[in-house]
Scaffold this active site. Structure first.
Site, PDB file in Angstrom:
ATOM      1  N   LEU A  88     -20.452  12.912  41.063  1.00 53.67           N
ATOM      2  CA  LEU A  88     -20.220  12.203  39.796  1.00 53.67           C
ATOM      3  C   LEU A  88     -21.254  12.677  38.790  1.00 53.67           C
ATOM      4  O   LEU A  88     -22.448  12.493  39.016  1.00 53.67           O
ATOM      5  CB  LEU A  88     -20.449  10.714  40.092  1.00 53.67           C
ATOM      6  CG  LEU A  88     -19.737   9.639  39.321  1.00 53.67           C
ATOM      7  CD1 LEU A  88     -18.235   9.841  39.379  1.00 53.67           C
ATOM      8  CD2 LEU A  88     -20.088   8.275  39.935  1.00 53.67           C
ATOM      9  N   HIS A  89     -20.824  13.282  37.692  1.00 55.10           N
ATOM     10  CA  HIS A  89     -21.826  13.649  36.677  1.00 55.10           C
ATOM     11  C   HIS A  89     -21.269  13.822  35.277  1.00 55.10           C
ATOM     12  O   HIS A  89     -22.017  14.012  34.334  1.00 55.10           O
ATOM     13  CB  HIS A  89     -22.555  14.933  37.076  1.00 55.10           C
ATOM     14  CG  HIS A  89     -21.741  16.172  36.845  1.00 55.10           C
ATOM     15  ND1 HIS A  89     -20.759  16.587  37.698  1.00 55.10           N
ATOM     16  CD2 HIS A  89     -21.729  17.051  35.822  1.00 55.10           C
ATOM     17  CE1 HIS A  89     -20.210  17.675  37.238  1.00 55.10           C
ATOM     18  NE2 HIS A  89     -20.758  17.990  36.089  1.00 55.10           N
ATOM     19  N   ARG A  90     -19.931  13.769  35.102  1.00 56.94           N
ATOM     20  CA  ARG A  90     -19.361  13.979  33.765  1.00 56.94           C
ATOM     21  C   ARG A  90     -19.890  12.928  32.804  1.00 56.94           C
ATOM     22  O   ARG A  90     -19.897  11.732  33.144  1.00 56.94           O
ATOM     23  CB  ARG A  90     -17.833  13.831  33.801  1.00 56.94           C
ATOM     24  CG  ARG A  90     -17.086  15.007  34.358  1.00 56.94           C
ATOM     25  CD  ARG A  90     -16.517  15.879  33.257  1.00 56.94           C
ATOM     26  NE  ARG A  90     -17.315  17.069  33.072  1.00 56.94           N
ATOM     27  CZ  ARG A  90     -17.357  18.096  33.910  1.00 56.94           C
ATOM     28  NH1 ARG A  90     -16.645  18.108  35.012  1.00 56.94           N
ATOM     29  NH2 ARG A  90     -18.125  19.123  33.639  1.00 56.94           N
TER      30      ARG A  90
ATOM     31  N   ARG B  61     -28.477  13.845  36.205  1.00 56.43           N
ATOM     32  CA  ARG B  61     -27.997  13.038  35.073  1.00 56.43           C
ATOM     33  C   ARG B  61     -27.570  11.647  35.547  1.00 56.43           C
ATOM     34  O   ARG B  61     -27.913  10.630  34.944  1.00 56.43           O
ATOM     35  CB  ARG B  61     -26.796  13.752  34.429  1.00 56.43           C
ATOM     36  CG  ARG B  61     -26.039  12.906  33.423  1.00 56.43           C
ATOM     37  CD  ARG B  61     -24.725  13.571  33.052  1.00 56.43           C
ATOM     38  NE  ARG B  61     -24.907  14.709  32.168  1.00 56.43           N
ATOM     39  CZ  ARG B  61     -25.082  14.633  30.851  1.00 56.43           C
ATOM     40  NH1 ARG B  61     -25.093  13.466  30.265  1.00 56.43           N
ATOM     41  NH2 ARG B  61     -25.220  15.713  30.128  1.00 56.43           N
TER      42      ARG B  61
ATOM     43  N   ASP C 130     -15.694  14.273  39.918  1.00 56.69           N
ATOM     44  CA  ASP C 130     -15.311  14.574  38.536  1.00 56.69           C
ATOM     45  C   ASP C 130     -15.731  15.996  38.171  1.00 56.69           C
ATOM     46  O   ASP C 130     -15.709  16.383  37.002  1.00 56.69           O
ATOM     47  CB  ASP C 130     -15.874  13.541  37.548  1.00 56.69           C
ATOM     48  CG  ASP C 130     -17.387  13.456  37.555  1.00 56.69           C
ATOM     49  OD1 ASP C 130     -18.046  14.292  38.202  1.00 56.69           O
ATOM     50  OD2 ASP C 130     -17.921  12.547  36.895  1.00 56.69           O
TER      51      ASP C 130
END
Ligand code: UD1
Length: 365
Positions: free
Chosen positions: A204-206, A239, A280
């Site tokens: 998950l990082h978008r 992030r 993602d």
């Protein structure tokens, strides 16, 4: 001149550097330094046998404007001093567009042409920084190397001439197929006490999922719901780690098994053994399709639709809800693992970098 800056670039550059060597071409590598941690960068050079970069620009993290500008400032003198026949930029990160802009503006002075590796992908979501980077890089490029045929109509619609476009297939899958036997030997799942086909891997990082507290909460609750069924290993991007802490959402990580960002070989070993992957990331959608592992994508749409139509990917219903994520996981689990290559699109065959080098040679004056 090969450019790489961020984690998803390294597995694309590695096979091209090797294919250039084999064909007797000289190449130099520029690392912009967009990603700089051992886990986000150096470990990939070791795992993928990439030579140390001839030029390291050391730009690091900053806002989009500052990061892009720093890369441009630092790249310009390198390009002017080297004047290569070609600059090849991969993917869609800020390093890609920054170096593309420098190259196209200096073309009259340097005679250097620009090639975009992984051209023609479109999400049609102009809010994504990667979409801006993709469209503008394609517009600037002399040669557009496409990874799948679905990219062709996207480019034709934008008025790009057919003779600037070459189908080469997916270079990232060259790296995957090359490293898979060694990755399997690492047996990372077994080391974590997980049985093959009995756990879920998540990434998950978008920005759209992690920079907004409500969106991040939904994603983490969805993973928590899946964790009631099977262990969920979430590899935490820097992030995302920052945002979870900043938004005070740490308790939602409790049902999950959290790791730092994994190295290439560890991640490949784990994904190959997973029942389902929830992500993602763009690259992971492609890697799961090549491995025949079902994938649930937490995005409104994907710039890689061939993974939906031919591969093992499916989109969770949008707007995301924890229930929607869990239901899509259940459907993906029922689909089951199909084995390496069973659902691979054309050109995802381990020879894409060879074709990219041939295309460069053919397009050279
Ligand atoms: C970038 C790419 C994205 C790609 C992703 C893969 C752009 C616009 N986005 O997003 O397309 O999918 O890389 O990882 O180029 N950080 C570290 N260590 C590092 C690198 C970053 O701690 O080695 C932290 C920084 O503090 C930064 C944050 O991660 O604030 C985000 O890094 P950044 O390069 O801005 O974008 P990514 O989210 O990694």
């Amino acid at each position: 001149m090969l450019v790489a800056g961020a984690r998803p670039n390294f597995m694309k550059i590695a096979p091209v550097q090797k294919a250039l060597d084999r064909a007797g071409h000289r190449s130099v590598l520029v690392h912009t330094g967009q990603h700089y941690d051992d886990k986000m960068s150096d470990s990939f050079f070791r795992d993928l046998d990439i030579r140390a970069p001839e030029h390291h620009l050391g730009v690091g993290s900053a806002s989009h404007a500052v990061q892009t500008a720093r890369i441009m400032e630092a790249f310009e003198p390198v390009l002017l001093a080297t004047k290569p026949d070609w600059v090849l930029v991969p993917g869609d990160v800020n390093s890609t567009i920054a170096c593309a802009l420098v190259a196209v503006k200096l073309k009259e002075r340097t005679g250097t042409r620009l090639a975009h590796l992984e051209a023609g992908l479109r999400s049609s979501d102009w809010r994504m920084p990667e979409e801006v980077n993709r469209v503008l890089t394609d517009r600037c490029s002399d040669l557009l190397l496409i990874p799948s045929w679905d990219a062709l109509p996207n480019l034709e619609r934008e008025g790009i001439e057919r003779d600037r476009i070459a189908f080469v297939g997916n270079v990232m899958i060259d790296t995957l197929l090359d490293r898979l036997p060694a990755a399997r030997e690492r047996a990372i799942a077994a080391q974590m006490g997980l049985a093959t086909g009995e756990f879920v891997v998540a990434t998950l990082h978008r920005p759209s999922n992690v920079d907004d507290p409500a969106a991040l909460e939904v994603c983490l609750r969805g993973l928590g719901a899946i964790a009631q069924d099977r262990p969920v290993v979430l590899t935490l991007h820097p992030r995302t780690a920052k945002q979870v802490e900043g938004f005070g959402l740490g308790k939602l990580l409790q049902p999950l098994c959290i790791t730092e960002p994994l190295g290439y070989m560890e991640m490949l070993s784990l994904v190959d053994a997973a029942a389902v992957v929830v992500t993602d990331s763009g690259g992971v959608q492609e890697e799961t399709t090549a491995l025949g592992v079902p994938c649930v994508t937490l995005r409104e749409q994907t710039e890689r639709p061939v993974t939906l139509t031919e591969g093992t990917n499916r989109l969770a219903p949008w707007p995301l809800t924890a229930e929607g994520i869990r239901n899509t996981y259940v459907a993906a689990l029922a689909q089951g693992r199909v084995g390496v290559g069973a659902k691979s699109p054309e050109g995802w065959d381990g020879c894409a970098a060879e074709r990219a080098v041939e295309a460069l040679a053919k397009a050279s004056p």
